[in-house]
Design a protein around this motif. Structure first.
Motif, PDB file in Angstrom:
ATOM      1  N   PHE A  79       0.811  -1.216   0.000  1.00  0.00           N
ATOM      2  CA  PHE A  79       0.000   0.000   0.000  1.00  0.00           C
ATOM      3  C   PHE A  79       0.845   1.267   0.000  1.00  0.00           C
ATOM      4  N   LYS A  80       1.928   1.288   0.732  1.00  0.00           N
ATOM      5  CA  LYS A  80       2.763   2.489   0.773  1.00  0.00           C
ATOM      6  C   LYS A  80       3.542   2.670  -0.526  1.00  0.00           C
ATOM      7  N   ASP A  81       4.114   1.583  -1.044  1.00  0.00           N
ATOM      8  CA  ASP A  81       5.012   1.685  -2.197  1.00  0.00           C
ATOM      9  C   ASP A  81       4.333   1.544  -3.558  1.00  0.00           C
ATOM     10  N   LEU A  82       3.295   0.705  -3.660  1.00  0.00           N
ATOM     11  CA  LEU A  82       2.779   0.335  -4.975  1.00  0.00           C
ATOM     12  C   LEU A  82       1.365   0.806  -5.292  1.00  0.00           C
ATOM     13  N   ASP A  83       0.509   0.894  -4.295  1.00  0.00           N
ATOM     14  CA  ASP A  83      -0.908   1.174  -4.545  1.00  0.00           C
ATOM     15  C   ASP A  83      -1.119   2.565  -5.133  1.00  0.00           C
ATOM     16  N   HIS A  84      -1.896   2.622  -6.195  1.00  0.00           N
ATOM     17  CA  HIS A  84      -2.229   3.860  -6.894  1.00  0.00           C
ATOM     18  C   HIS A  84      -0.982   4.626  -7.338  1.00  0.00           C
ATOM     19  N   LYS A  85       0.005   3.862  -7.802  1.00  0.00           N
ATOM     20  CA  LYS A  85       1.251   4.455  -8.297  1.00  0.00           C
ATOM     21  C   LYS A  85       1.439   4.092  -9.766  1.00  0.00           C
ATOM     22  N   ASN A  86       2.240   4.896 -10.441  1.00  0.00           N
ATOM     23  CA  ASN A  86       2.776   4.521 -11.737  1.00  0.00           C
ATOM     24  C   ASN A  86       4.079   3.805 -11.412  1.00  0.00           C
ATOM     25  N   LEU A  87       4.102   2.507 -11.560  1.00  0.00           N
ATOM     26  CA  LEU A  87       5.255   1.717 -11.126  1.00  0.00           C
ATOM     27  C   LEU A  87       6.550   2.222 -11.742  1.00  0.00           C
ATOM     28  N   ASP A  88       6.518   2.572 -13.015  1.00  0.00           N
ATOM     29  CA  ASP A  88       7.732   2.977 -13.721  1.00  0.00           C
ATOM     30  C   ASP A  88       8.256   4.346 -13.294  1.00  0.00           C
ATOM     31  N   LEU A  89       7.369   5.213 -12.879  1.00  0.00           N
ATOM     32  CA  LEU A  89       7.773   6.579 -12.519  1.00  0.00           C
ATOM     33  C   LEU A  89       7.903   6.797 -11.018  1.00  0.00           C
ATOM     34  N   ASP A  90       7.126   6.074 -10.223  1.00  0.00           N
ATOM     35  CA  ASP A  90       7.053   6.336  -8.780  1.00  0.00           C
ATOM     36  C   ASP A  90       7.860   5.370  -7.918  1.00  0.00           C
ATOM     37  N   VAL A  91       8.294   4.251  -8.464  1.00  0.00           N
ATOM     38  CA  VAL A  91       9.012   3.235  -7.682  1.00  0.00           C
ATOM     39  C   VAL A  91      10.423   3.102  -8.258  1.00  0.00           C
ATOM     40  N   ASP A  92      11.426   3.502  -7.490  1.00  0.00           N
ATOM     41  CA  ASP A  92      12.811   3.505  -7.976  1.00  0.00           C
ATOM     42  C   ASP A  92      13.238   2.175  -8.596  1.00  0.00           C
ATOM     43  N   PHE A  93      12.832   1.070  -7.987  1.00  0.00           N
ATOM     44  CA  PHE A  93      13.209  -0.263  -8.471  1.00  0.00           C
ATOM     45  C   PHE A  93      12.864  -0.447  -9.949  1.00  0.00           C
ATOM     46  N   PHE A  94      11.739   0.119 -10.386  1.00  0.00           N
ATOM     47  CA  PHE A  94      11.272  -0.099 -11.753  1.00  0.00           C
ATOM     48  C   PHE A  94      11.779   0.943 -12.745  1.00  0.00           C
TER      49      PHE A  94
END
Length: 168
Positions: A79-94
Motif C-alpha cells: 500500500f505504501k510503495d505500490l498502490d495507486h502508483k505509476n510503477l515505472d515513474l514512482d518506484v525507484d526499483f522499476f
C-alpha cells in the motif's frame, strides 16, 4: 512426534499502472516483445497479491506467525510503495527494471522480507495481474538449483511461473 508445519497466506489487492518497456531493448524491440502493453501512456491493473509464510505451528500461540505482523509488512510494501502508483515513474526499483508481474513479485518478496521478524518463514509471493494471469515467486535459488535457505529443488511447479501477457 514432530511439530506440525502450516502455510499461512494473506491476500490483498492494489491498483497500479505501468508500461511494459525494458531499458535493455530498443524501441522497436520493446514494441515487438510487449506489443500493445508497450503503449507510451501505459495501462493499469487491479492486482491481487497472496503472501504465504511456512513454518512450524508454535505450541504456545497456535500460530506460524501473528497475521498482524504479515498484514503490517504488506501494508508497508504494497500500500505504501505500490498502490495507486505509476510503477515505472514512482518506484525507484522499476526505473531500471521492467515492471513485469515477475518483477513485481520479486519486489514484493524482497521488501516484505525486510519487515518480518523471521524472514526465513516467507515461502511464496503470488501476484495476479488479471483473473487469467499470475506469477509465483519463491525466492532466489543458487547455481545448484536449490532455493537459498531451503532444501527444495527448483522445478516447473516451484519456479517463477508466468502465464503472462496483458493481452488476455
Amino acid at each position: 512426534m514432530s511439530q506440525p508445519v502450516a502455510f499461512l497466506t494473506r491476500k490483498e489487492t492494489f491498483s497500479a499502472c505501468h508500461r511494459l518497456h525494458s531499458p535493455h531493448l530498443s524501441d522497436a524491440e520493446n514494441a515487438e516483445v510487449f506489443g500493445k502493453c508497450n503503449h507510451i501512456n501505459g495501462h493499469g491493473h487491479n492486482y491481487t497479491v497472496e503472501v504465504t509464510v511456512r513454518g512450524p505451528i508454535d505450541i504456545r500461540t497456535g500460530m506460524v506467525m501473528n497475521i498482524t505482523e504479515l498484514k503490517t509488512a504488506l501494508d508497508r510494501v504494497v500500500f505504501k510503495d505500490l498502490d495507486h502508483k505509476n510503477l515505472d515513474l514512482d518506484v525507484d526499483f522499476f526505473k531500471k527494471t521492467p515492471s513485469t508481474t515477475e518483477n513485481v513479485c520479486v519486489y514484493i518478496w524482497d521488501n516484505v522480507r525486510q519487515h518480518l521478524k523471521r524472514p526465513e518463514l516467507l515461502y511464496e509471493v503470488k501476484v495476479y495481474e488479471t483473473d487469467k494471469n499470475s506469477v509465483s515467486y519463491r525466492g532466489p535459488y543458487n547455481h545448484n538449483g536449490y532455493y537459498q535457505g531451503m532444501q527444495m529443488k527448483r522445478s516447473a511447479k516451484t519456479s517463477c511461473t508466468n502465464i503472462s501477457s496483458d493481452s488476455d
